[in-house]
Scaffold this motif. Sequence first.
Motif, PDB file in Angstrom:
ATOM      1  N   LYS A  40      23.827 -12.082  14.953  1.00  0.00           N
ATOM      2  CA  LYS A  40      24.615 -13.345  15.078  1.00  0.00           C
ATOM      3  C   LYS A  40      24.167 -14.572  15.456  1.00  0.00           C
ATOM      4  CE  LYS A  40      28.639 -10.404  16.484  1.00  0.00           C
ATOM      5  NZ  LYS A  40      29.195  -9.558  17.264  1.00  0.00           N
ATOM      6  N   SER A  41      23.001 -14.273  16.304  1.00  0.00           N
ATOM      7  CA  SER A  41      22.556 -15.654  16.803  1.00  0.00           C
ATOM      8  C   SER A  41      20.824 -15.487  16.705  1.00  0.00           C
ATOM      9  CB  SER A  41      22.904 -16.169  17.863  1.00  0.00           C
ATOM     10  OG  SER A  41      22.547 -15.373  19.063  1.00  0.00           O
ATOM     11  N   ALA A  42      19.878 -16.419  16.350  1.00  0.00           N
ATOM     12  CA  ALA A  42      18.714 -16.484  16.465  1.00  0.00           C
ATOM     13  C   ALA A  42      18.204 -17.809  16.846  1.00  0.00           C
ATOM     14  CB  ALA A  42      18.016 -16.132  15.030  1.00  0.00           C
ATOM     15  N   LYS A  43      17.307 -17.885  17.975  1.00  0.00           N
ATOM     16  CA  LYS A  43      16.779 -19.088  18.847  1.00  0.00           C
ATOM     17  C   LYS A  43      15.532 -18.710  18.906  1.00  0.00           C
ATOM     18  CE  LYS A  43      18.156 -21.947  22.478  1.00  0.00           C
ATOM     19  NZ  LYS A  43      19.169 -22.133  23.643  1.00  0.00           N
ATOM     20  N   MET A  44      14.543 -19.768  18.705  1.00  0.00           N
ATOM     21  CA  MET A  44      13.348 -19.705  19.028  1.00  0.00           C
ATOM     22  C   MET A  44      13.072 -20.097  20.453  1.00  0.00           C
ATOM     23  SD  MET A  44       9.962 -21.668  17.493  1.00  0.00           S
ATOM     24  CE  MET A  44      10.252 -20.905  15.951  1.00  0.00           C
ATOM     25  N   ILE A  45      12.641 -19.301  21.463  1.00  0.00           N
ATOM     26  CA  ILE A  45      12.549 -19.708  22.658  1.00  0.00           C
ATOM     27  C   ILE A  45      11.267 -20.014  23.522  1.00  0.00           C
ATOM     28  CG2 ILE A  45      14.672 -18.423  23.426  1.00  0.00           C
ATOM     29  CD1 ILE A  45      12.997 -16.104  24.355  1.00  0.00           C
TER      30      ILE A  45
END
Length: 89
Positions: A40-45
Amino acid sequence: MNSEPITQESSTRICNHMNKDHKDAVSAYAKYYGKIKTFKSAKMISLSPESIQLKIDGQILEIEFDHILKDCSDAHKTLVKMIKAIPAL
């Protein structure tokens, strides 16, 4: 791009830029390099000289680079090279 070293501050700046302006690339990294088909979601952290860390639906995924990054310019070139290496998904 400059030869600024990769620090916590530059990592945060790069991640914010990628999440704001290149969401499709972040998702493509998860699908291709992380071998995650659906999410559902992908974020570079985080970005370090060795890898990027993505948060995929609450789980941490680490994708190692093929070399140790020298600086922010190398990070930019490497992230672009990685996205260009991905076949059409």
